[in-house]
Write an enzyme that holds these catalytic residues in place. Sequence first.
Site, short mmCIF file in Angstrom:
data_model
loop_
_atom_site.label_atom_id
_atom_site.label_comp_id
_atom_site.label_asym_id
_atom_site.label_seq_id
_atom_site.Cartn_x
_atom_site.Cartn_y
_atom_site.Cartn_z
N ASP A 51 0.90 -1.22 0.01
CA ASP A 51 -0.02 0.09 -0.01
C ASP A 51 0.93 1.49 0.12
O ASP A 51 2.04 1.26 0.41
CB ASP A 51 -0.84 0.08 1.23
CG ASP A 51 -2.03 -1.02 1.11
OD1 ASP A 51 -2.25 -1.52 -0.02
OD2 ASP A 51 -2.50 -1.63 2.30
N TYR A 126 6.73 -9.55 7.11
CA TYR A 126 6.86 -8.08 7.22
C TYR A 126 7.32 -7.67 8.54
O TYR A 126 7.14 -8.64 9.64
CB TYR A 126 5.14 -7.65 7.23
CG TYR A 126 4.68 -7.41 5.99
CD1 TYR A 126 4.95 -6.08 5.31
CD2 TYR A 126 4.09 -8.40 5.24
CE1 TYR A 126 4.24 -5.98 3.67
CE2 TYR A 126 3.52 -8.28 3.91
CZ TYR A 126 3.80 -7.19 3.22
OH TYR A 126 2.97 -7.06 1.95
#
Length: 285
Positions: A51, A126
Amino acid sequence: MRLRLDISYDGTHFRGWARQPGLRTVQGTLEDALARILGGDPRLVVAGRTDAGVHASGQVAHLDLDDYQMARLPRRRREGDEDDAVAALAGRVRGVLGAYPDVTVHRTTLAPAGFDARFSAVWRRYIYRVADANSGYDPLERLRTTTVKAALDVEAMHIAAQRLIGLHDFAAYCKAREEATTIRTLLEYDWRRGDDGILVANVRADAFCHSMVRALVGACVAVGEGRLDVEDVVRIRDDGRRTPDTKVLAARGLVLAQVGYPADDLLASRAEQTRNRRDADDIGA
């Protein structure tokens, strides 16, 4: 010819990975650089479509070249050595991007047979960084660290994170997308405080639905602040509905650190299996 590209970027000034008309994106920037070198209309397929504002240190993409583009690969040091020509492409891309760019291609290699950057992947990892009242504020790390005013209880956060691991429906921790599944296998989720005082979350799953990592991080930060109990994060997950008790934290603290793939002889079967199970947009942490 299919190539694998290993990529990293500072997502601060990008509007995410995916190309969008009139907006600066990672995909658009890299494809424009590749077009200058190879011609045609190069299109990258990526392991994880991050994003706006999300960073990456271990992003992976693939690129298919036609005959015309193959002929325009950088000149080989040894005639007929395709590996050498492919490896040189990364340097050419870096040259086009200029000095001190916020995105780079570390390596370009010939992809093994059956490799698909997105569908062959078996997991993504992540990392999320949080500065709290105990760690203080470091202006040199401001672009990749989210700041929380409270003093966080990292032990409680770690316990809560461990309770979320496994195969579950994570709809409560995802931004809904029509016809996209929210069932995921969360393989690892842990918190630690680094030597510099920064709290670091390590989150690994087979795939992530939209905003899932930042929502999971927000839930555990709420536990660290004392606004939620450990059992609340499990209750919220099992209720299957998003709640204002947890917040999706800022993109700035999130980094796509690593993508895992199976052995080369399993790449094609993994890609086929993933396509059959999930053909909706499945990644956007």
